[in-house]
Design an enzyme around this catalytic site. Structure first.
Site, mmCIF file in Angstrom:
data_model
loop_
_atom_site.group_PDB
_atom_site.id
_atom_site.type_symbol
_atom_site.label_atom_id
_atom_site.label_comp_id
_atom_site.label_asym_id
_atom_site.label_seq_id
_atom_site.Cartn_x
_atom_site.Cartn_y
_atom_site.Cartn_z
ATOM 1 N N GLY A 1 52.642 22.974 -46.117
ATOM 2 C CA GLY A 1 54.107 22.892 -46.027
ATOM 3 C C GLY A 1 54.496 21.441 -45.815
ATOM 4 O O GLY A 1 53.805 20.531 -46.274
ATOM 5 N N ARG A 2 55.592 21.258 -45.093
ATOM 6 C CA ARG A 2 56.091 19.879 -44.894
ATOM 7 C C ARG A 2 55.056 19.004 -44.203
ATOM 8 O O ARG A 2 54.772 17.890 -44.650
ATOM 9 C CB ARG A 2 57.351 19.905 -44.028
ATOM 10 C CG ARG A 2 58.525 20.625 -44.627
ATOM 11 C CD ARG A 2 59.679 20.578 -43.640
ATOM 12 N NE ARG A 2 60.815 21.327 -44.104
ATOM 13 C CZ ARG A 2 61.013 22.617 -43.844
ATOM 14 N NH1 ARG A 2 60.145 23.296 -43.137
ATOM 15 N NH2 ARG A 2 62.100 23.225 -44.300
ATOM 16 N N ARG B 1 49.357 29.730 -48.869
ATOM 17 C CA ARG B 1 49.695 31.041 -49.453
ATOM 18 C C ARG B 1 50.146 30.888 -50.903
ATOM 19 O O ARG B 1 49.874 31.704 -51.748
ATOM 20 C CB ARG B 1 50.791 31.713 -48.627
ATOM 21 C CG ARG B 1 50.270 32.163 -47.276
ATOM 22 C CD ARG B 1 50.886 33.430 -46.837
ATOM 23 N NE ARG B 1 52.325 33.282 -46.729
ATOM 24 C CZ ARG B 1 53.111 34.220 -46.224
ATOM 25 N NH1 ARG B 1 52.623 35.343 -45.789
ATOM 26 N NH2 ARG B 1 54.403 34.023 -46.156
ATOM 27 N N ALA C 1 48.611 22.466 -34.906
ATOM 28 C CA ALA C 1 49.569 23.526 -35.255
ATOM 29 C C ALA C 1 49.764 24.455 -34.053
ATOM 30 O O ALA C 1 50.677 24.248 -33.248
ATOM 31 C CB ALA C 1 49.081 24.271 -36.483
ATOM 32 N N ARG C 2 48.896 25.435 -33.907
ATOM 33 C CA ARG C 2 48.938 26.325 -32.746
ATOM 34 C C ARG C 2 47.509 26.726 -32.407
ATOM 35 O O ARG C 2 46.694 27.006 -33.312
ATOM 36 C CB ARG C 2 49.753 27.593 -33.046
ATOM 37 C CG ARG C 2 51.251 27.405 -33.043
ATOM 38 C CD ARG C 2 51.802 27.097 -31.645
ATOM 39 N NE ARG C 2 53.243 27.005 -31.622
ATOM 40 C CZ ARG C 2 53.957 25.877 -31.754
ATOM 41 N NH1 ARG C 2 53.324 24.715 -31.919
ATOM 42 N NH2 ARG C 2 55.275 25.896 -31.698
ATOM 43 N N GLU D 1 47.490 28.000 -23.933
ATOM 44 C CA GLU D 1 48.220 26.846 -23.425
ATOM 45 C C GLU D 1 49.138 27.215 -22.261
ATOM 46 O O GLU D 1 49.793 28.261 -22.333
ATOM 47 C CB GLU D 1 49.070 26.307 -24.589
ATOM 48 C CG GLU D 1 49.146 24.821 -24.632
ATOM 49 C CD GLU D 1 49.790 24.366 -25.926
ATOM 50 O OE1 GLU D 1 49.164 24.495 -26.992
ATOM 51 O OE2 GLU D 1 50.936 23.895 -25.855
ATOM 52 N N HIS E 1 49.547 18.832 -26.207
ATOM 53 C CA HIS E 1 50.613 19.262 -27.133
ATOM 54 C C HIS E 1 51.694 18.174 -27.258
ATOM 55 O O HIS E 1 52.848 18.379 -26.873
ATOM 56 C CB HIS E 1 51.225 20.597 -26.670
ATOM 57 C CG HIS E 1 51.934 21.309 -27.792
ATOM 58 N ND1 HIS E 1 51.982 22.677 -27.891
ATOM 59 C CD2 HIS E 1 52.625 20.841 -28.865
ATOM 60 C CE1 HIS E 1 52.664 23.031 -28.963
ATOM 61 N NE2 HIS E 1 53.069 21.917 -29.574
HETATM 62 C C1 DGY Z 1 57.150 22.777 -32.389
HETATM 63 O O1 DGY Z 1 58.316 22.396 -32.425
HETATM 64 O O2 DGY Z 1 56.813 23.888 -32.753
HETATM 65 C C2 DGY Z 1 56.132 21.832 -31.893
HETATM 66 O O3 DGY Z 1 54.925 22.440 -31.649
HETATM 67 C C3 DGY Z 1 56.630 21.099 -30.646
HETATM 68 O O4 DGY Z 1 55.810 20.029 -30.457
#
Ligand code: DGY
Length: 328
Positions: free
Chosen positions: A159-160, A181, A242-243, A272, A290
């Protein structure tokens, strides 16, 4: 006659300039002490406001949404990721959800490159060594890392942010590969000279560096499962801004312990703010709190996007950053 201002509740401290503008425009309840809301506090807030401005530290789950009052019509998230919000439950209750895309793309891509360079080139180890007074002088075999130039980068999620990383990584002389995807438009694919892999498994097995840039959804939870992590080359590096939930963190730790992976750069964690303590002691791992998008400019831009979304919504226009529930 002037319309009444919407009542807006903001759950965390925002940059002063954003808060000041919100005070001018809305009937706003700020959290200047920045004390995170408990679940009950959040539910109570959602009973009294027209607009909630949460952040990723709030769990806006179905139970909380079900307790929202009839006035609440918009959840204007301060942030890009919305995995802490049950968007489907909100939609079912007639509550719109918006986020703040675009404005953190470049900062997150910069930080991705910082980790992508720092881990193979042993930046933290070197900096710690000299601070600890352990630098005894140069030698030909001192602090040897691994070269980035000419290596293959596999981006998960184009993505971006993934695309912004690809542009930067081209500048570092890396070959760009990606799994997404949907395949990119041919012009964009050509611009970053990217190779598309429909099969994530096949891409993983061939890359020198993997960088994760997809959202966390039910479909991407543990996308990098133990089975998939085992496909990686032992000389490869994993970067995640990302996560945390996208990677099976325990499996990752085991692989690093067993030297089945060369290293990792992690800005996000599965539980987290808790971090697996083993990650903190590994020389070939850099962990960050983060902070991938944490710039003054970015946070102000995020606040501006929140304000634009609220104003558009209250003027009965579609807010520009409306988020829909993830498709399976
Ligand atoms: C978001 O905006 O989802 C970022 O993880 C914040 O840093």
């Amino acid at each position: 006659m002037a319309r009444p201002k919407p009542t807006v509740i903001v759950t965390r401290k925002l940059p002063d300039v954003v808060e000041t503008r919100m005070m001018e425009l809305f009937d706003v309840n700020l959290n200047v002490e920045d004390k995170p809301f408990s679940g009950d506090h959040l539910a109570a807030a959602m009973q009294t406001c027209d607009v909630l401005v949460p952040t990723l530290t709030d769990h806006v789950n179905k139970a909380v949404i079900d307790r929202a009052g009839p006035r609440l019509k918009l959840i204007a998230n301060f942030g890009n990721g919305v995995d802490h919000i049950d968007v489907a439950a909100a939609r079912a209750k007639g509550i719109s959800v918006t986020n703040t895309p675009d404005v953190l793309t470049e900062d997150t891509a910069d930080m991705t490159m910082a980790l992508m360079v720092a881990v193979p080139r042993r930046l933290l180890e070197g900096a710690t060594m000299i601070r600890d007074g352990q630098f005894k002088g140069w030698s030909p075999i001192h602090m040897l890392g691994r070269r980035l130039y000419g290596k293959r980068l596999g981006i998960i999620g184009m993505g971006r942010i993934g695309t912004a990383v690809a542009r930067r990584a081209r500048g570092f002389g890396m070959a760009i590969h990606y799994h997404n995807r949907r395949r990119l438009r041919p012009e964009l694919e050509a611009e970053v000279e990217a190779t598309y892999w429909e099969s994530l498994d096949q891409m993983l097995a061939r890359m020198d560096v993997i960088s994760i840039h997809c959202p966390h959804t039910p479909a991407t939870f543990h996308l990098l499962s133990e089975r998939r992590l085992k496909l990686l080359k032992p000389t490869s590096y994993l970067i995640n801004l990302a996560r945390g939930e996208i990677v099976d963190e325990s499996a990752l730790v085991r692989m690093l312990e067993e030297e089945k992976l060369a290293g990792a750069g992690l800005d996000v964690f599965e539980n987290e703010p808790a971090v697996n303590p083993k990650l903190l002691t590994m020389k070939n791992v850099i962990v960050l709190p983060h902070m991938g998008s944490a710039t003054v400019e970015g946070r102000i831009n995020m606040g501006e996007r929140v304000i634009i979304n609220i104003r558009a919504f209250c003027d009965n226009h579609p807010p520009p950053d409306r988020v829909l529930p993830p498709t399976p």
